[in-house]
Design an enzyme around this catalytic site. Sequence first.
Site, short mmCIF file in Angstrom:
data_model
loop_
_atom_site.label_atom_id
_atom_site.label_comp_id
_atom_site.label_asym_id
_atom_site.label_seq_id
_atom_site.Cartn_x
_atom_site.Cartn_y
_atom_site.Cartn_z
N HIS A 17 23.12 -5.23 37.94
CA HIS A 17 22.80 -6.12 39.07
C HIS A 17 21.32 -6.01 39.44
O HIS A 17 20.64 -7.02 39.62
CB HIS A 17 23.61 -5.73 40.31
CG HIS A 17 25.08 -5.98 40.22
ND1 HIS A 17 26.02 -5.03 40.54
CD2 HIS A 17 25.80 -7.08 39.87
CE1 HIS A 17 27.23 -5.52 40.38
NE2 HIS A 17 27.13 -6.76 39.97
N LYS A 41 37.63 -11.59 43.94
CA LYS A 41 38.21 -10.26 43.69
C LYS A 41 38.60 -9.69 45.05
O LYS A 41 37.79 -9.02 45.70
CB LYS A 41 37.19 -9.36 43.00
CG LYS A 41 36.73 -9.90 41.66
CD LYS A 41 35.43 -9.26 41.24
CE LYS A 41 34.86 -9.92 40.00
NZ LYS A 41 33.45 -9.60 39.79
N ARG A 91 26.42 -11.84 30.75
CA ARG A 91 26.57 -10.67 29.89
C ARG A 91 26.95 -11.07 28.48
O ARG A 91 26.40 -10.61 27.51
CB ARG A 91 27.64 -9.73 30.44
CG ARG A 91 27.11 -8.80 31.47
CD ARG A 91 28.19 -8.19 32.27
NE ARG A 91 28.79 -9.17 33.13
CZ ARG A 91 29.36 -8.90 34.28
NH1 ARG A 91 29.44 -7.68 34.70
NH2 ARG A 91 29.85 -9.85 35.02
N SER A 129 30.83 -3.73 37.54
CA SER A 129 31.34 -2.85 38.60
C SER A 129 32.68 -2.25 38.18
O SER A 129 32.98 -1.10 38.51
CB SER A 129 31.50 -3.64 39.90
OG SER A 129 30.28 -4.17 40.30
#
Length: 166
Positions: A17, A41, A91, A129
């Site tokens: 991040h 989430k 990513r 994460s």
Amino acid sequence: MKTAICPGSFDPVTIGHVDIIHRAAKLFDKVVVVVMVNYHKPDSYFTAEERVELLRRSLTDTENVEIEMYGGLLAEYANKKGACAVVKGLRAVSDFEYEFQQALTNKKLNPELETVFVTANAENMYLSSSVVKQVCEFGGDISEFVPEQVCDDIIKRIKERNRFSK
Ligand code: ADP
């Protein structure tokens, strides 16, 4: 002045991040990092306030970055902030489909808003994460995954949560 938004759940912040935010801060005059509280989430480990605080302590070296939290539509938030762009990190191909859908939805809601995709350093690309939480829960070393100044607090919180959820 060109402002960009860096949204995410940041549950918790990782060096991936921070890498993306530093890149955004070089491209734009101002970057607003926003912890999205109604994000996709729902089962977060850290409260929104904790996530903001961890980001704040991880980004003390970057002058043109602000950290906030928000619980509504990103397109509306960007409008309110006068932002011209959303900066997202990619990513892998697996991120692409979701991010592309979000980018097009945001453009539909706010036609002036561009989404800019950047990549992290190759050595940070695998990080998420979820990886941090998984490794930490099983007792692994996460010191290379999260900013040094918040590492101990992240470990403490994940271990506490683990204890209470058992
Ligand atoms: P995570 O999947 O880590 O929970 P977030 O939803 O908090 O991610 O992500 C916020 C933004 O940061 C997203 O644009 C995400 O693609 C990007 N990001 C997170 N980790 C990385 C990384 N290691 N490399 C590139 N981009 C990343």
